[in-house]
Design a protein around this motif. Structure first.
Motif, short mmCIF file in Angstrom:
data_model
loop_
_atom_site.label_atom_id
_atom_site.label_comp_id
_atom_site.label_asym_id
_atom_site.label_seq_id
_atom_site.Cartn_x
_atom_site.Cartn_y
_atom_site.Cartn_z
N PRO A 80 -4.31 1.24 -7.96
CA PRO A 80 -3.93 0.51 -6.60
C PRO A 80 -5.18 0.44 -5.74
O PRO A 80 -5.46 -0.85 -5.22
CB PRO A 80 -3.14 1.42 -6.14
CG PRO A 80 -2.15 2.17 -7.17
CD PRO A 80 -3.33 2.47 -8.11
N ARG A 81 -6.08 1.35 -5.46
CA ARG A 81 -6.99 1.32 -4.72
C ARG A 81 -8.09 0.04 -5.05
O ARG A 81 -9.10 -0.27 -4.30
CB ARG A 81 -7.91 2.52 -4.30
CG ARG A 81 -8.49 2.87 -5.59
CD ARG A 81 -9.21 4.33 -5.16
NE ARG A 81 -9.31 5.20 -6.27
CZ ARG A 81 -10.52 4.98 -7.09
NH1 ARG A 81 -11.29 4.08 -6.84
NH2 ARG A 81 -10.65 5.85 -8.30
N GLN A 82 -8.17 -0.15 -6.57
CA GLN A 82 -9.09 -1.13 -6.84
C GLN A 82 -8.44 -2.50 -6.77
O GLN A 82 -9.04 -3.64 -7.13
CB GLN A 82 -9.34 -0.94 -8.44
CG GLN A 82 -10.19 0.53 -8.50
CD GLN A 82 -10.02 0.93 -10.01
OE1 GLN A 82 -9.05 0.83 -10.62
NE2 GLN A 82 -11.24 1.32 -10.53
N PRO B 71 -0.85 6.07 -5.35
CA PRO B 71 -2.27 5.82 -5.38
C PRO B 71 -2.71 6.46 -6.73
O PRO B 71 -3.66 6.02 -7.08
CB PRO B 71 -2.85 6.30 -4.15
CG PRO B 71 -1.81 7.22 -3.68
CD PRO B 71 -0.44 7.04 -3.96
N SER B 72 -2.13 7.44 -7.30
CA SER B 72 -2.66 8.13 -8.39
C SER B 72 -2.24 7.55 -9.97
O SER B 72 -2.64 7.89 -10.64
CB SER B 72 -2.70 9.55 -8.25
OG SER B 72 -1.35 9.99 -8.11
N ASP C 184 0.76 -1.09 -0.04
CA ASP C 184 -0.04 0.13 -0.10
C ASP C 184 0.82 1.36 0.02
O ASP C 184 0.56 2.25 -0.57
CB ASP C 184 -0.85 0.09 1.18
CG ASP C 184 -2.23 -0.57 0.96
OD1 ASP C 184 -2.75 -0.61 -0.08
OD2 ASP C 184 -2.42 -1.53 1.78
N SER C 185 1.93 1.09 0.94
CA SER C 185 2.53 2.62 1.20
C SER C 185 3.81 2.63 0.01
O SER C 185 4.31 3.70 0.12
CB SER C 185 3.16 2.61 2.42
OG SER C 185 3.94 1.36 2.80
N LYS D 128 -1.89 -6.38 -4.95
CA LYS D 128 -0.92 -5.10 -5.04
C LYS D 128 0.46 -5.54 -4.73
O LYS D 128 1.45 -5.29 -5.61
CB LYS D 128 -1.20 -4.28 -3.93
CG LYS D 128 -2.46 -3.27 -3.87
CD LYS D 128 -2.72 -2.42 -2.80
CE LYS D 128 -3.93 -2.10 -2.77
NZ LYS D 128 -4.50 -1.79 -1.47
N SER E 214 -6.77 -6.02 -4.37
CA SER E 214 -6.77 -6.53 -3.08
C SER E 214 -5.31 -6.45 -2.79
O SER E 214 -4.32 -6.30 -3.52
CB SER E 214 -7.25 -7.89 -3.11
OG SER E 214 -6.11 -8.68 -3.88
#
Lengths: 219, 704
Positions: B512-514, B467-468, B462-463, B520, B516
C-alpha cells in the motif's frame, strides 16, 4: 467619512534600530514619502520623512571620505527620525473625522499623519489619501454631469434643489458645498448627477427659484 | 468606498518573485517549487489551487520560513511590505514579520491548545505581543469573538477547545489570527475539515473580514468552488510552477491553460447527473519533483502537446487580456473544441430500466446508543437510561442496480445508518430486509453468504488497508474467505479486477505505501468487489481525493455498476457529487430522513427547508452563478434530547410561514408529503407553499 475609512491600512513600518540607508532604500523602492517607526507591538516611536535624510552640510564638510562611510554606517533610523516622545510627530485617532485630520495637516503644514488606536499604528493618512477621498466624494470615477449651484444661505435651498431633481427621477452620486468666495451670505454647491445629459440638467436646475448655475461640466 | 483602479498606494503587501524552493535530500536536492511569481495587494484575496503535491503549501512555508531543516529558498525573492524576507536571520525575520502575518490552518483542533481555556490562549496573543493588561486583553478578545459571530462570546472564553464545535473552533482560530490586525493572513485549506453549512458561514466571514480589515489573504484550497467564493485573483499551480494567474471571473469563464481547463472539467456541476453529463479526469498524475519532464511540465498529460512543448520550457507570459499563462499555445487552444482522448473516455452508462424489484427494503429502522451518565445513580445502575438517537425511523427502498445517495451534515447519522445495514451495529428496532433476508441484527447473526453480498468502501484508504499485505493479498482475501473463486484461479481473478480498476497486473505485488491516494482507493473498491457483492456501501469514497482522481474513481464506480449491476448506497458531503452519482437521494438531519426521492426531484423545487439551506451553502465553481444565501443559525442540537415535533424546528428558517410562527413544528411530528414519483418531504409546510420558493441557484444555463 472617518479617518479609518480613508487611511491606508497596514503601512510599511520599520524598527528604530534599522540603518538609515536601508530605510532610505525601502522608501525609494516602494515610492513612499513617510515611514512610521514602531517599537514592540506596533507602538509609534517616530516618523521618517524624505527631508530627514538631508544631512547637514557642515557635519559632512568636516569629515573625510572614510569618516563619511563610518558615519553613514552607524546612522540608524532612531538618529534621524522625528521622535514621538519629544512631541515632534503629529498623529490622529482612527475614529476622528477626515476634516479634522485635514485641519491638523494644514495647520502644521505636514504631509502625513500616522493613525493610532491606543498608541498602536493601524494606518497612515497622507495628502494623497485626502485627495483621493475628495475625488470620491465628488463622484469622479463615474461619468455624469457636474454642476455648481449658487444659492443664498437660507433654510430650504438644498431641499428645493433635490426636489427638482427627484421630480425628474434623477439621483446624486457626489456632493460638496463651500461658502461662495468674496460673496458673503451665499453658498456654492457642487453636485454630480449620473445618467443624464447636460442640457437636461441645465433645463431642470434653471427652474429652481433663487438659485443660479455657476458652472456646468460633463465628465 | 471603491478603489478607483487596481493600483493601490503603498505597494503590495506581499510580492513573490521567481521563487524557487529546494529540499536537500541524500545525493542532491530537489526543487519543489520553481519560478513562482505573484503579489497580493491590501484587501485582496489571492487563491492558489492545484492538486496535492503541486507545491501550494511549500510556497506558504517559504513565506513563513517553516521549510524545515533541509528546505531553503534557492532563488527569487519574497517581499513583505516592501522588505525582503529571503536571506534574513531568524531573529530579524521574527521582528520583521512580528505580528503582521497570521496563519489559519486546516484543522482548528491542532491549532488550539487542548489543555488551556480559549480565553487564556487568545489573551496571550495580546499580552505577549502588545503588553496589554489582562483586563484590556479580555475585553478585546470578547469583542473580536463577537466580530466573528461567536454566539455567547464571553462564555466561550472560559471553555476548553473540545467544548465547542469544529466550526466554532475555526472561528476562534480566525479571531485569534486577527487580534493583532495583521497585514497578511495565510489560510491553508481553512474550511476543508468543516461541514458544508459551516464552511459557507466561515467563507462569508472571511470575505467580510477582508473588506473590513483591508488584510491581504493568501488562500490555499483544492476546492475550486471555495476559491470562487472568496478570492478575487487565482493562481493555478502545477508541479511546483504557477501555470496560470488570472482574475477569478476570467479563470472560470475562460480558462487559458490546458491544466486549468482539465481541472474544471473534473468537477461535477451542481445539477448535472450521470446520464446527461460526464466527468473527464485528467490522465496521468502529477510528476514527482525529482522526475519532472523536460520542456513543459504539463506536457505528458496535455491533450494539445506538440514537439515544441517537449523541448522548450514555456515562460509565464501575459496575454492581451492580462491573464498570465505558462503555455506556448494558449491563444490557439479552444476548450469548446476539446475531445476526450480514448484512455480517459468514461464508460457508457446503461440505463438498466426501471426495475421494480427492490434489493433492500428498510422500514422504520432505529438505532439508539445507550449513554452512560456520570451521576452516582447512573454508576450504580439506578439512573434512567438515556439514549443517543442516532437513526430514527429510517424508511427507504433501493431498486436493484440503482444508487441511493445520502447527504447531511456530520453527526446526522449517515454513517450509523449504513453501519447498521452492513451489520457493524445491530439495530434497535424496525425492519430491514436484503433480498428478503432479515438484516436487523449484527454480523454474528448473519450467514457468511449474507456477509459476502454486502461490502463496503471506506473514506480513508490509508487506514483501511493492512500496510504489510500486498495489493494482491488484500484483494484475494475475501475471495478465499468466501470461496467465491476456486483457489487456483484466484490470481487470475485478482488481475482481472485490477485491470478493471485500470491498475494492471504489475500492481499485484506492491505494498500500500507504494501507491498514491487514488490508487489505494481503487484497491479498496476492488477489494469490496472481490466477493461479487450485490450491494456496495460507499462511505465518502472520494472525499479524501484530488478532483482529477475523484473524477476517475467516480467513473470507475459507474463502470463497475454498469458491468456487474451492483446496487450502491453512497454517502458524501459534496452535494454536486451525490447529485451526479445517485439515482435516489436521501437528506438526513439529526438521525431523521427529511427528504427522499429521485435525485433530480431533490435538487429542484419543492425543497425541504433543510435541503434548501444545504444547497445554498454549496460552493459553486462559477462566480457568475447567483445563489440564495440561507445560513442556519446555531449548531446541530444534541441527539440525546432532540427537539420535539420536527427535529429541524430549532434552526428552520421557514417555519414562520406556518401560523403562530410554526408552533405546530414544536408540538407535532410532521407528515410525509409524497408525490406520484415517490418524492417524499417530511415537513408541515404544504407542498404548494414549498413550490413557491425561489430556486436556490441560478446559473446562466439553468436554475437548480
Amino acid at each position: 467619512m472617518l479617518v479609518k475609512d480613508v487611511m491606508t491600512r497596514h503601512p510599511i513600518m520599520v524598527p528604530p534600530e534599522m540603518s538609515a540607508a536601508e530605510a532610505e532604500h525601502i522608501m525609494t523602492e516602494n515610492l513612499i514619502r513617510h515611514l512610521p517607526v514602531v517599537g514592540d507591538g506596533k507602538k509609534l516611536v517616530g516618523l521618517v520623512t524624505r527631508q530627514r535624510f538631508a544631512l547637514k552640510p557642515d557635519t559632512m564638510a568636516s569629515l573625510n571620505v572614510w569618516e563619511i562611510t563610518r558615519y553613514l554606517s552607524n546612522l540608524t533610523v532612531q538618529k534621524i527620525m522625528l521622535s514621538a516622545k519629544a512631541g515632534e510627530v503629529y498623529s490622529i485617532d482612527s475614529n476622528r473625522t477626515v476634516e479634522q485630520a485635514a485641519r491638523v495637516m494644514t495647520e502644521h503644514k505636514i504631509g502625513c499623519l500616522p493613525v493610532l488606536d491606543d498608541d498602536v499604528v493601524v494606518g497612515i493618512l497622507s495628502e494623497i489619501d485626502l485627495l483621493r477621498s475628495l475625488q470620491e466624494m465628488l463622484g469622479l470615477p463615474t461619468r455624469g454631469v457636474r454642476v455648481t449651484m449658487r444659492m443664498p444661505n437660507k433654510k430650504g435651498q438644498f431641499a428645493a434643489l433635490t426636489t427638482a431633481l427627484s421630480q425628474h427621477n434623477l439621483g446624486i452620486m457626489g456632493i460638496g458645498s463651500f461658502p461662495t468666495p468674496r460673496q458673503p451670505g451665499f453658498y456654492d454647491m457642487v453636485l454630480k448627477i449620473p445618467e443624464v445629459s447636460m442640457e437636461q440638467v441645465r433645463e431642470i436646475l434653471s427652474q429652481v427659484p433663487e438659485q443660479e448655475i455657476v458652472d456646468i461640466h460633463e465628465e | 468606498m471603491t478603489r478607483t483602479n487596481g493600483k493601490v498606494p503603498g505597494g503590495p503587501v506581499l510580492s513573490v518573485e521567481d521563487l524557487a524552493v529546494a529540499y536537500k535530500i541524500r545525493g542532491g536536492e530537489i526543487e519543489a517549487v520553481q519560478d513562482v511569481t505573484f503579489d497580493i495587494q491590501r484587501g485582496e484575496a489571492h487563491g492558489i489551487v492545484g492538486e496535492s503535491g503541486c507545491g501550494k503549501s511549500t510556497v506558504t512555508w517559504a513565506i513563513l520560513n517553516f521549510l524545515g531543516a533541509n528546505g531553503y529558498v534557492k532563488r527569487g525573492s519574497i517581499k513583505f511590505l516592501g522588505q525582503e524576507l529571503v536571506g534574513r536571520s531568524g531573529e530579524e525575520l521574527r521582528r520583521l514579520r512580528g505580528d503582521q502575518i497570521a496563519m489559519v490552518y486546516q484543522d482548528p483542533m491542532q491549532a488550539l491548545n487542548p489543555s488551556m481555556r480559549l480565553g487564556d490562549q487568545m489573551k496571550e496573543v495580546l499580552t505577549v505581543h502588545r503588553g496589554l493588561s489582562d483586563k484590556e486583553a479580555e475585553k478585546r478578545c470578547i469583542s473580536m469573538l463577537e466580530r466573528v459571530y461567536m454566539p455567547d462570546a464571553a462564555n466561550v472564553m472560559h471553555r476548553f477547545p473540545h467544548q465547542i464545535s469544529g466550526g466554532q473552533q475555526q472561528r476562534v482560530v480566525i479571531a485569534m489570527a486577527l487580534l493583532n490586525n495583521p497585514a497578511l493572513l495565510i489560510m491553508d485549506e481553512p474550511t476543508t475539515a468543516l461541514d458544508v453549512t459551516v464552511e459557507a458561514a466561515v467563507l462569508d466571514l472571511i470575505a467580510e473580514l477582508r473588506r473590513d480589515f483591508d488584510t491581504g489573504i493568501l488562500f490555499i484550497s483544492h476546492n475550486l468552488g471555495v476559491v470562487a467564493r472568496v478570492c478575487n485573483k487565482v493562481g493555478v499551480m502545477y508541479a511546483g510552477e504557477m501555470v496560470e494567474v488570472a482574475l477569478t471571473e476570467d479563470i472560470y469563464k475562460d480558462p487559458q491553460h490546458p491544466y486549468t481547463q482539465g481541472l474544471i472539467r473534473c468537477v461535477p456541476k451542481l445539477g448535472s447527473d450521470k446520464a446527461s453529463s460526464t466527468l473527464y479526469p485528467i490522465r496521468g498524475r502529477v510528476p514527482p519533483p525529482n522526475n519532472r519532464p523536460p520542456g513543459c511540465v504539463y506536457g505528458p498529460r496535455c491533450d494539445y502537446v506538440r514537439d515544441h512543448c517537449r523541448e522548450a520550457r514555456p515562460e509565464l507570459r501575459t496575454l492581451p487580456n492580462s491573464v498570465q499563462v505558462r503555455c506556448h499555445y494558449a491563444e490557439e487552444i479552444d476548450p469548446s473544441q476539446w475531445q476526450p482522448s480514448e484512455d480517459i473516455l468514461p464508460p457508457k452508462i446503461r440505463q438498466n430500466g426501471d426495475q421494480e424489484e427492490y434489493i433492500i427494503q428498510v422500514k422504520d429502522l432505529k438505532k439508539y446508543y445507550e449513554v452512560q451518565g456520570s451521576s452516582l445513580k447512573d454508576v450504580i445502575g439506578m439512573g434512567e437510561p438515556r439514549y443517543v438517537k442516532a437513526v430514527e425511523n429510517a424508511s427507504f427502498n433501493v431498486p436493484k442496480g440503482k444508487t441511493l445517495g445520502i447527504v447531511g451534515e456530520s453527526g446526522c447519522g449517515k454513517s450509523t445508518l449504513i453501519k447498521t445495514i452492513i451489520g457493524l451495529e445491530d439495530s434497535t428496532s424496525g425492519e430491514a430486509q436484503f433480498l428478503g433476508l432479515d438484516i436487523t441484527g449484527d454480523l454474528t447473526t448473519r450467514t457468511e453468504q449474507l456477509i459476502q453480498e454486502l461490502q463496503m468502501v471506506f473514506q480513508n484508504p490509508d487506514s483501511t488497508m493492512n500496510p504489510s499485505y500486498t495489493v494482491g493479498q488484500q484483494i484475494a482475501r475475501p475471495m478465499l474467505r468466501f470461496g467465491t473463486v476456486p483457489k487456483n484461479q484466484v490470481r487470475e481473478e485478482v488481475v482481472k479486477l485490477l485491470n478493471l480498476m485500470r491498475l494492471g497486473a504489475n500492481y499485484f505485488d506492491r505494498l500500500p505505501r507504494q501507491l498514491s491516494g487514488g490508487e489505494k482507493q481503487r484497491v479498496g473498491i476492488a477489494r469490496a468487489l472481490a466477493s461479487r457483492p450485490d450491494l456496495v456501501l460507499c462511505d465518502e469514497p472520494v472525499s479524501a481525493l484530488d478532483v482529477s482522481v475523484q473524477a476517475a474513481v467516480l467513473n470507475l464506480l459507474l463502470e463497475v455498476q454498469a458491468e456487474y449491476g451492483t446496487t450502491m448506497i453512497f454517502i458524501a458531503h459534496d452535494l454536486s457529487v451525490v447529485r451526479f452519482f445517485s439515482d435516489y437521494v436521501a437528506v438526513m438531519y439529526l438521525g431523521q430522513i427529511m427528504e427522499i426521492g429521485p435525485a433530480d426531484a431533490i435538487y429542484a423545487l419543492p425543497y425541504h427547508p433543510y435541503t434548501e439551506a444545504l444547497l445554498s451553502a454549496v460552493p459553486i465553481p462559477d462566480p457568475s452563478a447567483k445563489q440564495k444565501r440561507i445560513r442556519l443559525e446555531g449548531s446541530v442540537p444534541s441527539a440525546i434530547s432532540p427537539p420535539s415535533g420536527c427535529r429541524f424546528n430549532t434552526r428552520c428558517p421557514r417555519r414562520h410561514l406556518l401560523p403562530d410562527g410554526g408552533k405546530i413544528c414544536e408540538t407535532e411530528t410532521p407528515p410525509w408529503q409524497e408525490d406520484e414519483r415517490g418524492h417524499r418531504i417530511f415537513c408541515h409546510i404544504p407542498r404548494e407553499t414549498l413550490l413557491t420558493f425561489e430556486p436556490v441557484i441560478q446559473t446562466k444555463e439553468r436554475a437548480v
